[in-house]
Design an enzyme around this catalytic site. Structure first.
Site, PDB file in Angstrom:
ATOM      1  N   GLY A  13      -1.790  -0.757  -2.881  1.00 17.35           N
ATOM      2  CA  GLY A  13      -0.843  -1.834  -2.591  1.00 17.35           C
ATOM      3  C   GLY A  13       0.215  -1.898  -3.674  1.00 17.35           C
ATOM      4  N   CYS A  14       1.445  -2.200  -3.291  1.00 22.23           N
ATOM      5  CA  CYS A  14       2.527  -2.344  -4.272  1.00 22.23           C
ATOM      6  C   CYS A  14       3.258  -3.656  -4.004  1.00 22.23           C
ATOM      7  CB  CYS A  14       3.497  -1.171  -4.208  1.00 22.23           C
ATOM      8  SG  CYS A  14       4.400  -1.032  -2.646  1.00 22.23           S
ATOM      9  N   ALA A  15       4.171  -3.993  -4.885  1.00 24.52           N
ATOM     10  CA  ALA A  15       4.853  -5.285  -4.808  1.00 24.52           C
ATOM     11  C   ALA A  15       5.612  -5.456  -3.494  1.00 24.52           C
ATOM     12  CB  ALA A  15       5.796  -5.452  -5.992  1.00 24.52           C
TER      13      ALA A  15
END
Length: 643
Positions: free
Chosen positions: A11-13
């Site tokens: 997951g990333c921002a």
């Protein structure tokens, strides 16, 4: 139900590019190493490929490569490696080995995940990483509100800049509705940011208190800076309250604590502090915004350089997001100039990668060229992350090249007083830009400058680390490639192992007591067969490689390798041991077959191809069985020759 050797989460921002790049990198690495893996992704569309309790229970190890909270406590009882999402993209094989290593301890709820080295893994729940991960969690949840609200506000301007004002002659009821919906949605960005920062650290109770803190600071003018402070304050207050209430028995007081005590006391304490802090925060926020806005008129070129460097420094990471969040905050205040430069600086890098693979095709592989072409599309829609693989190739050279182009694009945008009223969308929002053709021109100019610099850098490195082309072509930075190059220099080379393996370099029933003795045997064997000139030097290189990470693989195989000036030519050695020995292998099994590579000092990385081909062979059960059954050097040679 399918069972997996490993499971993981990414997951990333933004939940757009990094998330799925890490997923793909881990899946490819697992396939290469011969493991089955399932990755759960936390993207903007929500959680995909969600892991079931049964799949987690059956897995031998867990890899979490994420900048947002993915609930690591559900993996308690497993060997867990937790790192930022960028590391999942860059070092997938290392992470997989670490997750399966017996030296990686069992993860317990709320405890720090450890790496196989015994140190806290880079993305483990240390204080610095907790702060970073929680901030990215807040930004990730905030961005859809910013994009949705900002685009709707921008669309309302089609009927005129004052079309939402009932007192204006431009007033339009539909535009007024769009503007109201957009403004309301955009206004949620501050409380949502605060809420999900707190939620990442203090779960559901933190979410409630963080949302209240964000709303209080939003009304009081604290802006996104207030949201960040409020989010962390809410988490600290909730965690302290939970600690103070720990003596209360869960069985009797769980409902009372979660529904009444924590939210009421948490909101009161946090709200009172934020109420007092709002004044100073607002002053700092206003001062910072004024300082940045001041550059637009006094020194737009300097502002462009600052924004360009920030946006191209980590391609969607925290520094890039700092510029982006500042732009959205100013956008909400009616400043459309600042975001124009931020968008230009974010769009230029991926476009530059498309230009560089056109300008210097010879320096890039087929996959890299394909990625560059795809980046024309990604860049056009304001997705910067596609530039990451190109930046990572030679970061000390390539990242500054990206910064130059982004700075030029942003500076020219500010000098031209271009306005972009939407926070995302890239060229899709061109109808909303006041000078659309000029804006695109400046972005293309910046991207071309970066593309030329990247092409020159790639050409420079190609002299020592040549990349390969399938056929004759003209390189705009050099002469036509020689179509009569030796086969070993062409990309079409298969890197057949038979080219570097001779029967005399295969030994059966080697009697060594341990790994160290096996490495010494290999070094002496290399000198004896005329492949190297100094056995001590080769042995030292073997040891240095083993210190980085064990070369013990699975199914009883080890693949040690040494690179040294004492090695005369690329070669492959194979030892079948009389008795299996410990090698700290990935699956914990002892090693009975050693496949070693000798690499000259100047190798142009061809050994990586041979290593890769060997690793692929060792994923096939039929090949492994035949190699285990082979009794003579001739039989082993035929196997590696493909016969």
């Amino acid at each position: 139900m399918a069972q997996y050797d490993l499971v993981g989460a990414t997951g990333c921002a933004t939940g757009v590019a990094h998330t799925f790049m890490a997923e793909e990198a881990l899946e490819k690495a697992a396939q290469k190493l011969g493991y089955k893996i399932k990755i759960e992704t936390h993207g903007q569309t929500g959680v995909e490929h969600e892991l079931t309790p049964e799949e987690i229970k059956a897995a031998k190890g867990v890899v979490i490569a994420s900048d947002v909270d993915v609930d690591p406590d559900r993996f308690a009882g497993k060997r867990v490696v937790i790192v930022p999402v960028a590391k999942g993209i860059k070092e997938p094989e290392t992470l997989i080995r670490e997750a399966l290593s017996s030296e990686t301890p069992i993860y317990k709820p709320g405890q720090t995940a450890k790496s196989s080295t015994g140190k806290s893994s880079a993305g483990a729940e240390k204080l610095g990483t907790k702060i970073y991960t929680s901030l990215m969690n807040g930004v990730s949840h905030m961005l859809p509100f910013v994009v949705a609200g900002g685009v709707l506000i921008a669309v309302s301007f089609f009927w005129g800049i004052y079309s939402a004002d009932p007192k204006s002659s431009q007033y339009n009821q539909f535009a007024y509705m769009l503007n109201t919906i957009g403004s309301t949605t955009m206004g949620l960005m501050v409380p949502v940011l605060g809420a999900f920062i707190a939620e990442a650290l203090a779960k559901r109770s933190g979410l409630v208190v963080g949302f209240a803190a964000g709303m209080i600071t939003s009304v009081g003018g604290g802006g996104f800076l207030g949201a960040i402070i409020g989010g962390y304050l809410a988490a600290v207050v909730v965690l302290l309250l939970q600690k103070l209430m720990k003596p209360l028995p869960d069985k009797e007081f769980r409902g009372l604590k979660s529904i009444f005590l924590l939210p009421v006391l948490g909101v009161f304490i946090t709200g009172a502090i934020m109420f007092w802090l709002n004044g100073p925060i607002k002053a700092i926020n206003t001062g910072m915004m004024s300082w940045l806005k001041g550059f637009e008129n006094s020194s737009p070129i300097l502002l462009g350089i600052i924004i360009g460097v920030m946006c191209a420094s980590d391609f969607g990471g925290p520094i890039n997001k700092a510029a982006y969040v500042t732009g959205t905050a100013l956008l909400a205040q009616g400043n459309y100039y600042f975001m124009a430069g931020v968008s230009a600086a974010c769009i230029a890098p991926p476009l530059a990668t498309g230009f560089v693979v056109l300008l210097n095709k010879k320096a890039y592989s087929k996959n890299e060229r394909t990625a560059g072409y795809v980046n024309f599309l990604l860049g056009s829609t304001h997705i910067t992350e596609g530039a990451i693989p190109f930046a990572a190739k030679h970061p000390l050279w390539n990242i500054p090249a990206f910064m130059v182009g982004s700075a030029i694009a942003a500076a020219l945008t500010y000098v031209s007083r271009i306005q972009v009223p939407a926070p995302h969308g890239g060229f899709i929002i061109l109808p909303l830009v006041n000078k659309p053709f000029l804006w695109v021109l400046w972005i293309v100019v910046g991207a071309l400058v970066s593309g030329v610099l990247l092409a020159l850098i790639a050409g420079r490195f190609a002299k020592t680390e040549p990349q390969f082309e399938d056929g004759p072509d003209i390189d705009v930075f050099g002469e036509e490639e020689n179509v009569n190059k030796p086969v070993a220099e062409k990309e079409t080379t298969d890197y057949n192992l038979k080219d570097i393996l001779d029967t005399q370099n295969i030994k059966i029933n080697v009697d060594v007591p341990d790994k160290d003795s096996a490495l010494k045997y290999l070094a002496n064997f290399a000198v004896k067969n005329g492949l190297a000139s100094d056995s001590e030097e080769v042995y030292d290189k073997y040891l240095a490689r083993e210190k980085e990470s064990s070369t013990g693989m699975t199914d009883g195989f080890a693949i040690p390798h040494a690179q040294s000036a004492a090695i005369k030519q690329s070669a492959m050695l194979v030892l079948k041991l009389k008795n299996p020995i410990d090698w700290n292998s990935l699956d914990g099994q002892n090693i009975d077959t050693v496949i070693s590579f000798l690499i000259p000092a100047k190798d142009s990385k061809t050994h990586l191809q041979y290593l890769s081909n060997t690793a692929k062979l060792l994923t096939h059960k039929d090949f492994i069985e035949k190699l285990k059954e082979a009794k003579t050097p001739e039989e082993i040679k035929k196997l590696f020759d493909g016969e």
